[in-house]
Design a protein around this motif. Structure first.
Motif, PDB file in Angstrom:
ATOM      1  N   ARG A   1      20.366 -64.797 -49.186  1.00 13.80           N
ATOM      2  CA  ARG A   1      21.917 -64.276 -49.113  1.00 13.80           C
ATOM      3  C   ARG A   1      21.876 -62.743 -49.439  1.00 13.80           C
ATOM      4  NH1 ARG A   1      20.301 -65.438 -54.452  1.00 13.80           N
ATOM      5  NH2 ARG A   1      21.354 -64.193 -56.171  1.00 13.80           N
TER       6      ARG A   1
ATOM      7  N   ASP B   1      27.168 -73.310 -55.133  1.00 11.03           N
ATOM      8  CA  ASP B   1      26.685 -74.917 -54.301  1.00 11.03           C
ATOM      9  C   ASP B   1      27.464 -74.799 -52.905  1.00 11.03           C
ATOM     10  OD1 ASP B   1      25.920 -76.080 -56.672  1.00 11.03           O
ATOM     11  OD2 ASP B   1      27.768 -76.914 -57.244  1.00 11.03           O
TER      12      ASP B   1
ATOM     13  N   ARG C   1      18.334 -68.072 -51.390  1.00  8.03           N
ATOM     14  CA  ARG C   1      17.539 -66.772 -51.823  1.00  8.03           C
ATOM     15  C   ARG C   1      17.683 -65.722 -50.904  1.00  8.03           C
ATOM     16  NH1 ARG C   1      14.392 -63.257 -51.251  1.00  8.03           N
ATOM     17  NH2 ARG C   1      12.406 -62.876 -51.523  1.00  8.03           N
TER      18      ARG C   1
ATOM     19  N   TYR D   1      26.078 -72.881 -50.861  1.00  4.05           N
ATOM     20  CA  TYR D   1      24.499 -72.433 -49.983  1.00  4.05           C
ATOM     21  C   TYR D   1      24.053 -73.992 -49.767  1.00  4.05           C
ATOM     22  CZ  TYR D   1      25.210 -67.752 -51.382  1.00  4.05           C
ATOM     23  OH  TYR D   1      25.988 -66.499 -51.714  1.00  4.05           O
ATOM     24  N   GLU D   2      23.788 -74.131 -48.471  1.00  2.56           N
ATOM     25  CA  GLU D   2      23.151 -75.416 -47.974  1.00  2.56           C
ATOM     26  C   GLU D   2      22.011 -75.736 -48.387  1.00  2.56           C
ATOM     27  OE1 GLU D   2      23.888 -76.038 -43.828  1.00  2.56           O
ATOM     28  OE2 GLU D   2      25.902 -75.810 -44.149  1.00  2.56           O
ATOM     29  N   THR D   3      21.112 -74.692 -48.577  1.00  2.56           N
ATOM     30  CA  THR D   3      19.638 -74.902 -49.039  1.00  2.56           C
ATOM     31  C   THR D   3      19.430 -73.711 -50.184  1.00  2.56           C
ATOM     32  OG1 THR D   3      18.735 -73.592 -47.270  1.00  2.56           O
ATOM     33  CG2 THR D   3      19.188 -75.871 -46.681  1.00  2.56           C
ATOM     34  N   PRO D   4      18.241 -73.865 -50.925  1.00  5.50           N
ATOM     35  CA  PRO D   4      17.808 -72.851 -51.687  1.00  5.50           C
ATOM     36  C   PRO D   4      17.131 -71.773 -51.060  1.00  5.50           C
ATOM     37  CG  PRO D   4      16.792 -75.112 -52.500  1.00  5.50           C
ATOM     38  CD  PRO D   4      17.603 -75.377 -50.944  1.00  5.50           C
ATOM     39  N   TRP D   5      16.772 -72.140 -49.653  1.00  2.31           N
ATOM     40  CA  TRP D   5      16.242 -70.962 -48.922  1.00  2.31           C
ATOM     41  C   TRP D   5      17.472 -69.904 -48.696  1.00  2.31           C
ATOM     42  CZ3 TRP D   5      12.079 -68.607 -48.865  1.00  2.31           C
ATOM     43  CH2 TRP D   5      11.550 -67.561 -47.891  1.00  2.31           C
ATOM     44  N   GLU D   6      18.680 -70.344 -48.301  1.00  2.00           N
ATOM     45  CA  GLU D   6      19.752 -69.780 -47.880  1.00  2.00           C
ATOM     46  C   GLU D   6      20.289 -69.130 -49.196  1.00  2.00           C
ATOM     47  OE1 GLU D   6      24.131 -70.368 -46.251  1.00  2.00           O
ATOM     48  OE2 GLU D   6      23.052 -72.223 -46.422  1.00  2.00           O
TER      49      GLU D   6
END
Length: 256
Positions: A82, A71, A80, A73-78
């Motif tokens: 990592r 949690d 993705r 990670y600020e966005t799902p893209w971030e």
């Protein structure tokens, strides 16, 4: 580096140990960064010829990513994009052995499957439990399971999330050997020493060849293998191997 990942080199063998046993060696972002750094050091080294990946303590090889950290990670893209520890292990150029002690769940199972050879202690368990939390694996779970244990067994693991024992993993072909827990790392080192004694360019090329064969039609795979064979044949190590055979002595391979 972090204390939660140990990186040790003994001669030609490196050992990456996930060292967070109180949390079943669940991987944090800091640990992932340390694994990436260890892999880069292995790949840059001319002396390291085989890498062992294992977990500290008797309970777990790795229980995957630390769920509490996801949690952050600020966005799902971030999330993705990592730095991913499974991707790092897959980028290892040197032959790699997973010594699985205890739980290999989620990203831990993917870490083991991204290694070339897997051996396990008698108490090992393997699972793809992500579905129980609402997602699926993302480090090669489906591809590696389908190739190693077949589509039906892969579906059983991925769609139920339930664990299988070391014995079941051996019968399905997910691992190569089962050892007593106290013997696991010694056995991994025995295998690593044999691999380290072989021609290193040939060993690294064999790894490339096996990985490429996953996605190639038969004739293309054989053609590619023959090209790789020719490249190996042209190395100084191959000339040394032929000379040693003729002279009835042990070869001195120098990764050249």
């Amino acid at each position: 580096m972090t204390e939660d990942v140990r990186f040790e080199v003994d001669g030609a063998i490196a050992v990456i140990t996930l060292n967070r046993p109180q949390k079943l060696n669940a991987v944090t972002p800091e640990m992932a960064d340390a694994i990436v750094a260890a892999v880069e050091e292995c790949n840059d080294s001319d002396t390291i010829r085989c890498v062992i990946v294992t977990g500290a303590g008797p309970k777990a090889f790795c229980a995957g990513s630390d769920i509490k950290e996801l949690d952050t990670y600020e966005t799902p893209w971030e999330f993705r994009n990592r730095p991913d520890y499974c991707d790092a292990i897959r980028r290892l150029l040197k032959p790699t052995i997973a010594a699985v002690n205890g739980y290999a769940f989620g990203g831990g199972l993917e870490t083991a499957m991204n290694c070339d050879i897997r051996i396990a202690s008698e108490n090992a368990q393997f699972a793809a439990p992500e579905i129980k939390l609402g997602w699926i694996g993302g480090g090669g779970m489906a591809a590696f399971l389908a190739h190693s244990i077949g589509p039906s067994n892969a579906a059983l693991m991925i769609m139920t999330g339930d664990p299988i024992s070391a014995g079941q993993a051996l019968s399905w072909g997910l691992i190569s050997e089962i050892t007593a827990p106290g013997r696991l790392l010694d056995r991994a080192r025995e295998i690593a020493k044999v691999i380290a004694s072989r021609a290193p360019i040939a060993a690294e090329t064999a790894k490339i060849n096996l990985r490429a064969a996953y996605g190639m039609p038969l004739e293309k795979a054989i053609e590619y293998e023959r090209d790789l064979q020719t490249i190996c044949f042209a190395t100084a190590d191959a000339a040394e191997g032929r000379a040693a055979f003729k002279e009835k002595r042990q070869p001195n391979f120098r990764r050249k």
